[in-house]
Design a protein around this motif. Structure first.
Motif, PDB file in Angstrom:
ATOM      1  N   TYR A 176       0.851  -1.187   0.000  1.00  0.00           N
ATOM      2  CA  TYR A 176       0.000   0.000   0.000  1.00  0.00           C
ATOM      3  C   TYR A 176       0.888   1.239   0.000  1.00  0.00           C
ATOM      4  CZ  TYR A 176      -3.448  -3.446   1.584  1.00  0.00           C
ATOM      5  OH  TYR A 176      -4.261  -4.553   1.690  1.00  0.00           O
ATOM      6  N   LEU A 177       0.590   2.176  -0.879  1.00  0.00           N
ATOM      7  CA  LEU A 177       1.394   3.385  -0.963  1.00  0.00           C
ATOM      8  C   LEU A 177       0.550   4.557  -1.425  1.00  0.00           C
ATOM      9  CD1 LEU A 177       2.990   3.864  -4.300  1.00  0.00           C
ATOM     10  CD2 LEU A 177       2.483   1.480  -3.757  1.00  0.00           C
ATOM     11  N   CYS A 178       1.105   5.742  -1.269  1.00  0.00           N
ATOM     12  CA  CYS A 178       0.485   6.949  -1.809  1.00  0.00           C
ATOM     13  C   CYS A 178       1.454   7.582  -2.791  1.00  0.00           C
ATOM     14  CB  CYS A 178       0.125   7.936  -0.701  1.00  0.00           C
ATOM     15  SG  CYS A 178       1.485   8.372   0.411  1.00  0.00           S
ATOM     16  N   SER A 179       0.904   8.155  -3.841  1.00  0.00           N
ATOM     17  CA  SER A 179       1.722   8.888  -4.802  1.00  0.00           C
ATOM     18  C   SER A 179       1.942  10.312  -4.274  1.00  0.00           C
ATOM     19  CB  SER A 179       1.028   8.933  -6.158  1.00  0.00           C
ATOM     20  OG  SER A 179      -0.095   9.807  -6.116  1.00  0.00           O
ATOM     21  N   ALA A 180       2.726  11.083  -5.003  1.00  0.00           N
ATOM     22  CA  ALA A 180       3.048  12.444  -4.562  1.00  0.00           C
ATOM     23  C   ALA A 180       1.799  13.284  -4.325  1.00  0.00           C
ATOM     24  CB  ALA A 180       3.955  13.119  -5.584  1.00  0.00           C
ATOM     25  N   MET A 181       0.760  13.087  -5.164  1.00  0.00           N
ATOM     26  CA  MET A 181      -0.473  13.858  -5.050  1.00  0.00           C
ATOM     27  C   MET A 181      -1.599  13.056  -4.396  1.00  0.00           C
ATOM     28  SD  MET A 181       0.073  16.949  -6.104  1.00  0.00           S
ATOM     29  CE  MET A 181      -1.594  17.554  -6.370  1.00  0.00           C
ATOM     30  N   ASN A 182      -1.199  12.126  -3.505  1.00  0.00           N
ATOM     31  CA  ASN A 182      -2.143  11.440  -2.608  1.00  0.00           C
ATOM     32  C   ASN A 182      -3.022  10.383  -3.259  1.00  0.00           C
ATOM     33  OD1 ASN A 182      -2.279  14.551  -1.082  1.00  0.00           O
ATOM     34  ND2 ASN A 182      -1.563  12.750   0.020  1.00  0.00           N
ATOM     35  N   GLN A 183      -2.692   9.917  -4.467  1.00  0.00           N
ATOM     36  CA  GLN A 183      -3.402   8.758  -4.976  1.00  0.00           C
ATOM     37  C   GLN A 183      -3.011   7.541  -4.138  1.00  0.00           C
ATOM     38  OE1 GLN A 183      -3.226   8.135  -9.254  1.00  0.00           O
ATOM     39  NE2 GLN A 183      -2.829  10.324  -9.577  1.00  0.00           N
ATOM     40  N   LEU A 184      -4.011   6.789  -3.665  1.00  0.00           N
ATOM     41  CA  LEU A 184      -3.777   5.571  -2.894  1.00  0.00           C
ATOM     42  C   LEU A 184      -3.756   4.386  -3.851  1.00  0.00           C
ATOM     43  CD1 LEU A 184      -6.121   6.262   0.153  1.00  0.00           C
ATOM     44  CD2 LEU A 184      -3.619   6.324   0.117  1.00  0.00           C
ATOM     45  N   ILE A 185      -2.744   3.525  -3.691  1.00  0.00           N
ATOM     46  CA  ILE A 185      -2.534   2.428  -4.633  1.00  0.00           C
ATOM     47  C   ILE A 185      -2.214   1.163  -3.845  1.00  0.00           C
ATOM     48  CG2 ILE A 185      -1.134   1.587  -6.566  1.00  0.00           C
ATOM     49  CD1 ILE A 185      -0.494   4.574  -7.171  1.00  0.00           C
ATOM     50  N   ALA A 186      -2.827   0.055  -4.243  1.00  0.00           N
ATOM     51  CA  ALA A 186      -2.496  -1.261  -3.702  1.00  0.00           C
ATOM     52  C   ALA A 186      -1.884  -2.109  -4.807  1.00  0.00           C
ATOM     53  CB  ALA A 186      -3.744  -1.949  -3.145  1.00  0.00           C
ATOM     54  N   LEU A 187      -0.777  -2.783  -4.488  1.00  0.00           N
ATOM     55  CA  LEU A 187      -0.075  -3.634  -5.442  1.00  0.00           C
ATOM     56  C   LEU A 187       0.054  -5.043  -4.884  1.00  0.00           C
ATOM     57  CD1 LEU A 187       2.987  -1.318  -6.316  1.00  0.00           C
ATOM     58  CD2 LEU A 187       0.783  -1.415  -7.492  1.00  0.00           C
ATOM     59  N   ASP A 188       0.194  -6.001  -5.754  1.00  0.00           N
ATOM     60  CA  ASP A 188       0.650  -7.329  -5.362  1.00  0.00           C
ATOM     61  C   ASP A 188       2.141  -7.195  -5.048  1.00  0.00           C
ATOM     62  OD1 ASP A 188       1.878  -9.929  -5.534  1.00  0.00           O
ATOM     63  OD2 ASP A 188       0.041 -10.661  -6.463  1.00  0.00           O
ATOM     64  N   ALA A 189       2.522  -7.417  -3.800  1.00  0.00           N
ATOM     65  CA  ALA A 189       3.907  -7.181  -3.391  1.00  0.00           C
ATOM     66  C   ALA A 189       4.879  -8.173  -4.004  1.00  0.00           C
ATOM     67  CB  ALA A 189       4.002  -7.231  -1.867  1.00  0.00           C
ATOM     68  N   ASP A 190       4.371  -9.264  -4.548  1.00  0.00           N
ATOM     69  CA  ASP A 190       5.206 -10.286  -5.176  1.00  0.00           C
ATOM     70  C   ASP A 190       5.519  -9.948  -6.626  1.00  0.00           C
ATOM     71  OD1 ASP A 190       6.617 -12.662  -5.051  1.00  0.00           O
ATOM     72  OD2 ASP A 190       4.894 -13.898  -5.593  1.00  0.00           O
ATOM     73  N   THR A 191       4.573  -9.276  -7.304  1.00  0.00           N
ATOM     74  CA  THR A 191       4.713  -9.051  -8.747  1.00  0.00           C
ATOM     75  C   THR A 191       4.705  -7.583  -9.155  1.00  0.00           C
ATOM     76  OG1 THR A 191       2.321  -9.110  -9.145  1.00  0.00           O
ATOM     77  CG2 THR A 191       3.490 -11.225  -9.142  1.00  0.00           C
ATOM     78  N   GLY A 192       4.233  -6.705  -8.274  1.00  0.00           N
ATOM     79  CA  GLY A 192       4.101  -5.301  -8.635  1.00  0.00           C
ATOM     80  C   GLY A 192       2.851  -4.991  -9.428  1.00  0.00           C
ATOM     81  N   ARG A 193       1.955  -5.955  -9.561  1.00  0.00           N
ATOM     82  CA  ARG A 193       0.710  -5.733 -10.314  1.00  0.00           C
ATOM     83  C   ARG A 193      -0.237  -4.845  -9.512  1.00  0.00           C
ATOM     84  NH1 ARG A 193      -4.248  -7.989  -9.944  1.00  0.00           N
ATOM     85  NH2 ARG A 193      -3.473  -9.454  -8.370  1.00  0.00           N
ATOM     86  N   GLU A 194      -0.849  -3.859 -10.179  1.00  0.00           N
ATOM     87  CA  GLU A 194      -1.807  -2.984  -9.497  1.00  0.00           C
ATOM     88  C   GLU A 194      -3.099  -3.752  -9.214  1.00  0.00           C
ATOM     89  OE1 GLU A 194      -4.390   1.051 -10.434  1.00  0.00           O
ATOM     90  OE2 GLU A 194      -2.294   0.965 -11.120  1.00  0.00           O
TER      91      GLU A 194
ATOM     92  N   ARG B 270      -6.785   1.354  -7.131  1.00  0.00           N
ATOM     93  CA  ARG B 270      -6.295   2.727  -7.001  1.00  0.00           C
ATOM     94  C   ARG B 270      -7.459   3.620  -6.611  1.00  0.00           C
ATOM     95  NH1 ARG B 270      -2.108   5.980 -10.328  1.00  0.00           N
ATOM     96  NH2 ARG B 270      -1.440   3.882 -10.926  1.00  0.00           N
ATOM     97  N   TYR B 271      -7.188   4.556  -5.701  1.00  0.00           N
ATOM     98  CA  TYR B 271      -8.191   5.559  -5.323  1.00  0.00           C
ATOM     99  C   TYR B 271      -7.546   6.930  -5.456  1.00  0.00           C
ATOM    100  CZ  TYR B 271     -11.279   8.515  -2.593  1.00  0.00           C
ATOM    101  OH  TYR B 271     -12.116   9.536  -2.191  1.00  0.00           O
ATOM    102  N   ASP B 272      -8.154   7.777  -6.269  1.00  0.00           N
ATOM    103  CA  ASP B 272      -7.641   9.127  -6.497  1.00  0.00           C
ATOM    104  C   ASP B 272      -8.558  10.116  -5.796  1.00  0.00           C
ATOM    105  OD1 ASP B 272      -6.667  11.535  -7.367  1.00  0.00           O
ATOM    106  OD2 ASP B 272      -6.659  11.016  -9.497  1.00  0.00           O
ATOM    107  N   PRO B 273      -8.078  10.777  -4.732  1.00  0.00           N
ATOM    108  CA  PRO B 273      -8.930  11.735  -4.020  1.00  0.00           C
ATOM    109  C   PRO B 273      -9.094  13.067  -4.733  1.00  0.00           C
ATOM    110  CG  PRO B 273      -6.771  11.671  -3.013  1.00  0.00           C
ATOM    111  CD  PRO B 273      -6.760  10.619  -4.094  1.00  0.00           C
ATOM    112  N   GLY B 274      -8.413  13.246  -5.870  1.00  0.00           N
ATOM    113  CA  GLY B 274      -8.607  14.452  -6.664  1.00  0.00           C
ATOM    114  C   GLY B 274      -8.024  15.704  -6.041  1.00  0.00           C
ATOM    115  N   VAL B 275      -6.812  15.610  -5.523  1.00  0.00           N
ATOM    116  CA  VAL B 275      -6.152  16.769  -4.926  1.00  0.00           C
ATOM    117  C   VAL B 275      -5.694  17.708  -6.032  1.00  0.00           C
ATOM    118  CG1 VAL B 275      -4.205  17.547  -3.529  1.00  0.00           C
ATOM    119  CG2 VAL B 275      -5.430  15.458  -2.901  1.00  0.00           C
ATOM    120  N   SER B 276      -6.035  18.978  -5.903  1.00  0.00           N
ATOM    121  CA  SER B 276      -5.646  19.977  -6.905  1.00  0.00           C
ATOM    122  C   SER B 276      -4.204  20.407  -6.695  1.00  0.00           C
ATOM    123  CB  SER B 276      -6.570  21.192  -6.809  1.00  0.00           C
ATOM    124  OG  SER B 276      -6.105  22.240  -7.646  1.00  0.00           O
ATOM    125  N   THR B 277      -3.517  20.743  -7.772  1.00  0.00           N
ATOM    126  CA  THR B 277      -2.119  21.156  -7.654  1.00  0.00           C
ATOM    127  C   THR B 277      -1.952  22.476  -6.912  1.00  0.00           C
ATOM    128  OG1 THR B 277      -2.224  22.158  -9.858  1.00  0.00           O
ATOM    129  CG2 THR B 277      -1.366  19.914  -9.703  1.00  0.00           C
TER     130      THR B 277
END
Length: 644
Positions: A72-90, A93-100
Motif C-alpha cells: 500500500y502506498l500513496c503517490s506524490a499527489m495522494n493517490q492511494l494504490i495497492a499492489l501485489d507485493a510479489d509481482t508489482g501488479r496494481e 487505485r483511489y484518487d482523491p482528486g487533490v488539486s495542484t
C-alpha cells in the motif's frame, strides 16, 4: 488493535510505531546481497504536467507498507494504490482528486497508515483500512481490500481537517506525513508553510476515531481549555508550533510522541506566546486517550534557527545492568541525539546546559544556554576559514571573503540583519525526517546525516515590500522576479533570506569543503561511535549543475532514512547520487548498489512473500535535493530465492 509485527510484513512507516526501521528477515545477507536483481518496477503515473503549476515541486518521499502480500502506498499527489507485493501488479487505485494549487513546499506523501477493526471479519467492508492525510487537508479512509471509501468514516470516508483552523488558503495548511494509530486513535499533525506570516494557521494536533472518524480530542498547546472543536466563532490558536513530521507510539503506555516544530515564524520570536516558547522544538508525549500532555522535553530554547524536530523518535529497550529501561531515542537537526525514559521524559544520559552566543536583533530574548546531549552528537567542530572550498581559486576566494564578512561564533550564532550569519548545521540537519534505524539485537544505531551550513540574513520589512515578497495568502502574488531565497515573515519586523547549503553564485557548488553528508554507526548502550564515513558519491553532482559522473565518495546532502536487517545489512538511498546501497552494519562497507531511475529521497522497506525476501523503494526524486523526478516503485530479490 495490537501493532502487527515486522517480519514478512512492513505494517507502519517506521516498520512499527516504535519506528526502529529494523527487520528480522535474513534471507538477504552479507554473503549474498551482491546477487540482488530487480524483480519488478511499477510506475504510479503521478508526475508533474506542463502548465498545471506543479513543475519544480515534486518530492514523493513515499515509504510503502506491506501486509499479507499486498503493498500500500500513496503517490506524490495522494493517490492511494495497492499492489501485489510479489509481482508489482496494481490491484486497486483511489484518487482523491487533490488539486495542484494545494501543493505547499512540495508535492509529498511520505506514507499511509493501516488499521484492522478489532472483532470484524476480513470480508466485512472496511474491516481493514488504509488511512492518509492529504495536501488539501483531508483525512481519508478506504477499504484495504477494494480501495473504496469507508462510508462510516467521517463523511463518506473523509474528515475535513480545516475545521476549526480559520483563515487559510491552499498550500498554507497541508498533511505530508502519515498518521500514527495508537489504541484505535488516529493521531495526525500537519505542515504549515514556513515563514509566511506570524498569524499562521494553528499547529493543533488531533486524534480521531480510527473506525468512525469522530474527533476524539484536540491538543491546542496555547489554549489547553479547547479539547475538541473551538467554540463557534473561534479558532484553534494561530501561529503555534506544528508537527509536520511523524509521531511514534507506545500502545502499552498509551502514549504518542510528537516531535514539534517551531512557532510561526522561524527566525524572529519577540512576540511569541509563553506556551509556544515552552513547547516549541520539543518532544511531547500525549496520553492518546485524552490528548493531554504527559511530559515534554525541549531540545532548543527560544528557537530562532528553524531547528524544529524533523525525525521520528525511536522506541527501544535500553540495556541497564541486568534489565532494560523503556527509552526513546530522539535525533535532532543540530546533531545531538537525546535518549529519554519514554514513560517519564527524564534523560537517561546527562543533558548539559552550555553557554551559547547571544546578540543579533533580539539579544534580550535569546537563551544564554542551550541543552547539549552527552550521549552522542552528529555535529562537527565549528567552521573555520580553512574549511572554505571551491572548484576554482575564484570560488574559494569568494567563500573566504564571505566567511570573514559574516557573523559567526559557532553553533547557535544569533540571526542578524547587519550582515549575513552562518548557521551550522543548517536547517536540513544533522538529522531530518529520515530519522535513524536501530538494530535491537546487535545494539546498533545507524544514522545518516547532513553536514552543511546555511548562510542567512534578516531583511528589513521595507526591502521585503519593495522586492514584492508576499505571503502565500496575500491578495497579490509575489513578484516573479523576487529572490526565491527570500520569505516574507509578515507580521514581524524582518523577512528572511536563506542561502541553503551556502551556495557559490558562479558554479552553484557549496562554500564548505566536502563531505556534505555522512553515515555513522553508534553503540546503542553507550553512544560511542563504531564507524563513520562520508555518504554519497559525486556521480550526479558537479559545477553549473552538470553531473560529473565520477564514482568517488565525497559525502553528499541526503534526505530519507534506511532499514536494517538481521542479515547485517543497512539498505538506504537518500543521497543525491541516485543509488540504492546495501551497507555492512559492522563495517560501513558498501556491498551492493543499484542505479535508480530517479532520486531515492524515500526510505526503503524489506518484506517477504511466500518465503522470498524483497527490498523495495520509491524512486520519486526531490526538487530541493536537485535529483531527477520519477514515479517508480522498484523491488529487488535474490534470483531463484527458495520458497517453502
Amino acid at each position: 488493535m495490537p501493532m502487527l509485527p515486522v517480519g514478512d510484513d512492513w505494517p507502519a512507516y517506521g516498520g512499527t510505531y516504535e519506528a526502529r526501521r529494523y527487520s528480522p528477515l535474513d534471507q538477504i545477507n552479507r554473503d549474498n546481497v551482491s546477487g540482488l536483481e530487480k524483480i519488478w518496477e511499477f510506475n504510479t503515473g503521478d508526475l508533474p504536467r506542463d502548465g498545471d503549476g506543479s513543475e519544480g515541486k515534486y518530492a514523493a518521499e513515499t515509504t510503502p507498507l506491506v501486509i499479507d502480500g499486498r503493498m500500500y502506498l500513496c503517490s506524490a499527489m495522494n493517490q492511494l494504490i495497492a499492489l501485489d507485493a510479489d509481482t508489482g501488479r496494481e490491484i486497486w487505485r483511489y484518487d482523491p482528486g487533490v488539486s495542484t494549487d494545494a501543493i505547499p513546499y512540495s508535492a509529498s506523501c511520505r506514507g499511509v497508515a493501516y488499521y484492522a477493526t478489532p472483532g470484524e471479519r476480513v470480508e466485512e467492508a472496511c474491516a481493514t483500512r488504509i488511512i492518509e492525510g492529504t495536501l488539501d487537508a483531508r483525512l481519508i479512509a478506504v477499504d484495504a481490500q477494494t480501495g473504496l471509501p469507508c462510508a462510516g468514516f467521517g463523511e463518506q470516508g473523509q474528515v475535513n481537517l480545516l475545521e476549526g483552523i480559520g483563515d487559510s488558503v491552499p498550500g498554507f495548511f497541508s498533511v505530508t506525513s502519515p498518521p500514527t494509530i495508537v489504541r484505535g486513535v488516529v493521531v495526525i499533525g500537519h505542515q504549515v508553510l514556513d515563514n509566511q506570516r506570524r498569524d499562521a494557521p494553528s499547529g493543533v494536533v488531533r486524534g480521531y476515531d480510527a473506525v468512525t472518524g469522530e474527533l476524539r480530542w484536540a491538543w491546542d498547546l496555547a489554549n489547553p481549555e479547547i479539547t475538541g472543536l473551538p467554540p463557534e466563532g473561534e479558532t484553534y490558536t494561530r501561529g503555534t508550533p506544528n508537527m509536520w513530521t511523524i509521531a511514534s507510539g507506545d500502545d502499552e503506555l498509551g502514549l504518542v510522541y510528537l516531535p514539534l516544530g517551531n512557532s510561526a515564524v522561524d527566525y524572529y520570536g519577540a512576540d511569541r506566546r509563553e506556551l509556544s516558547n515552552e513547547y516549541a522544538t520539543s518532544l511531547v508525549a500525549l496520553d492518546v486517550t485524552t490528548g493531554r500532555p504527559a511530559w515534554h522535553f525541549q531540545t532548543v530554547r527560544y528557537d530562532v534557527w528553524d531547528y524544529d524536530l524533523g525525525s521520528q523518535g525511536t522506541l527501544v529497550d535500553l540495556p541497564a545492568g541486568s534489565s532494560t529501561v523503556p527509552a526513546i531515542v530522539l535525533p535532532s537537526k543540530q546533531g545531538d541525539i537525546y535518549v529519554l525514559n519514554r514513560a517519564t521524559g527524564e534523560p537517561l544520559f546527562p543533558v548539559e546546559d552550555r553557554p551559547v552566543p547571544t546578540g543579533g536583533v533580539e539579544p534580550e530574548n535569546l537563551s544564554p544556554t542551550q541543552p547539549f546531549s552527552t550521549y552522542h552528537t552528529l555535529a562537527r567542530p565549528d567552521l573555520t576559514e580553512r574549511d572554505m572550498w571551491g572548484m576554482s581559486p575564484l570560488d574559494q576566494l569568494w567563500c573566504r571573503i564571505q566567511f570573514r564578512q559574516s557573523n559567526y561564533d559557532g553553533i547557535y550564532t544569533p540571526p542578524s540583519a547587519d550582515r549575513r550569519w552562518i548557521q551550522y548545521p543548517g536547517y536540513n540537519g544533522g538529522s531530518d525526517w529520515g530519522g535513524i534505524a536501530v538494530d535491537p539485537v546487535r545494539g546498533v544505531i545507524i544514522a545518516n546525516y547532513n553536514d552543511m551550513p546555511n548562510h542567512n540574513q534578516l531583511v528589513e520589512r521595507e526591502r521585503i515590500e519593495r522586492l514584492g515578497v508576499r505571503p502565500i495568502d496575500s491578495a497579490e502574488r509575489s513578484d516573479p522576479d523576487a529572490p526565491d531565497s527570500m520569505q516574507p515573515q509578515e507580521g514581524v519586523p524582518w523577512g528572511i533570506d536563506v542561502n541553503a547549503g551556502w551556495r557559490v553564485p558562479f558554479t552553484g557548488l557549496m562554500c564548505k569543503q566536502p563531505p556534505y553528508g555522512g553515515i555513522r554507526a553508534i553503540d546503542l548502550a553507550t553512544g560511542k561511535t563504531l564507524w563513520d564515513r562520508p555518504f554519497g558519491t559525486a556521480r550526479s553532482n558537479g559545477p553549473f549543475g552538470i553531473p560529473s559522473r565520477l564514482p568517488f565518495v565525497i559525502g553528499t546532502p541526503n534526505n530519507a532514512g534506511g532499514v536494517m536487517t538481521a542479515g547485517g545489512i543497512m539498505f538506504i538511498a537518500a543521497t543525491t547520487d541516485d543509488l540504492l546501497k546495501a551497507i555492512d552494519v559492522d563495517t560501513g562497507e558498501t556491498l551492493w548498489q543499484a542505479v535508480l531511475p530517479a532520486g531515492g529521497q524515500a526510505t526503503p522497506i524489506t518484506y517477504a512473500v511466500d518465503g522470498r525476501q524483497y527490498v523495495a523503494i520509491m524512486a520519486g526524486g526531490h526538487h530541493f535535493m536537485e535529483t531527477p523526478i520519477g514515479d517508480a516503485v522498484i523491488a529487488w530479490s535474490l534470483p531463484g530465492a527458495a520458497r517453502p
